[in-house]
Design a protein around this motif. Sequence first.
Motif, short mmCIF file in Angstrom:
data_model
loop_
_atom_site.label_atom_id
_atom_site.label_comp_id
_atom_site.label_asym_id
_atom_site.label_seq_id
_atom_site.Cartn_x
_atom_site.Cartn_y
_atom_site.Cartn_z
N TYR A 104 6.12 3.07 -6.83
CA TYR A 104 5.52 4.34 -7.33
C TYR A 104 4.25 4.30 -7.08
O TYR A 104 3.41 3.35 -7.67
N CYS A 105 3.65 5.39 -6.35
CA CYS A 105 2.29 5.57 -6.28
C CYS A 105 1.70 6.48 -7.46
O CYS A 105 2.27 7.48 -7.37
N ARG A 106 0.93 6.19 -7.95
CA ARG A 106 0.40 7.01 -9.14
C ARG A 106 -0.57 8.16 -8.51
O ARG A 106 -0.70 9.15 -8.94
N THR A 107 -1.24 7.84 -7.38
CA THR A 107 -2.14 8.93 -6.69
C THR A 107 -1.16 10.34 -6.22
O THR A 107 -1.49 11.22 -6.61
N CYS A 108 -0.24 9.86 -5.49
CA CYS A 108 0.51 11.10 -4.72
C CYS A 108 1.87 11.15 -5.46
O CYS A 108 2.64 12.17 -5.03
N LYS A 109 2.10 10.20 -6.38
CA LYS A 109 3.48 10.31 -7.23
C LYS A 109 4.69 10.56 -6.36
O LYS A 109 5.69 11.15 -6.80
N GLU A 111 0.31 11.30 3.81
CA GLU A 111 -0.63 12.43 3.21
C GLU A 111 -1.46 11.89 2.06
O GLU A 111 -2.32 12.86 1.28
N CYS A 112 -1.12 11.00 1.66
CA CYS A 112 -1.72 10.23 0.28
C CYS A 112 -3.21 9.95 0.55
O CYS A 112 -3.42 9.26 1.50
N SER A 113 -4.19 10.05 -0.29
CA SER A 113 -5.62 9.51 0.03
C SER A 113 -5.59 8.03 -0.16
O SER A 113 -6.37 7.29 0.47
N CYS A 115 0.81 -1.15 -0.03
CA CYS A 115 -0.02 0.07 -0.03
C CYS A 115 0.90 1.16 0.04
O CYS A 115 2.18 1.16 0.36
N CYS A 116 0.32 2.27 -0.30
CA CYS A 116 1.11 3.53 -0.47
C CYS A 116 1.50 4.00 1.19
O CYS A 116 0.73 3.65 2.09
N GLN A 117 2.73 4.31 1.17
CA GLN A 117 3.42 4.48 2.66
C GLN A 117 3.60 6.03 3.03
O GLN A 117 3.85 6.62 3.99
ZN LIG Z 1 0.15 7.40 -2.51
#
Ligand SMILES: [Zn+2]
Length: 124
Positions: free
Chosen positions: A41-46, A13-15, A8-10
């Motif tokens: 790489y998270c495409r949501t928060c880049k 502050e990312c949604s 998962c995104c770490q």
């Molecule tokens: Zn993210």
Amino acid sequence: MRDLSDYCCQNSECSDYGKRGGEKLNWNGWSGKGKQIRMIYCRTCKRSFSERKGTALFESRLPEEEALGILHHLSEGCGIRHTGRLTHHSKDTVNRYAKVSGKHAKAAHDELVSFSPEYERGPV
Ligand SMILES: [Zn+2]
């Protein structure tokens, strides 16, 4: 090797922080000595982060098999010096892994157990 859906995104502050499934994640190169740690790489928060972030192995300098060997010995009840002798690492190295994994285990326990159904105990 783990699948992206395990991560998962770490970025707090990312949604999508903490949401498993991997729909918004991509593999994004390698890091570490010998390029053995995958980057995500998270495409949501880049943002990019190590696959080890959020685990007991984050910022570990040892190859995964050696670090897991230390943790395995500790989980089986071996002491710090005994584990060091068996895994050929110093007691300081073993102690560092014990502290890091202990904090990680406590955090995981607190999160998982706090949402478990209450144990109903009968009369003693
Ligand atoms: Zn993210």
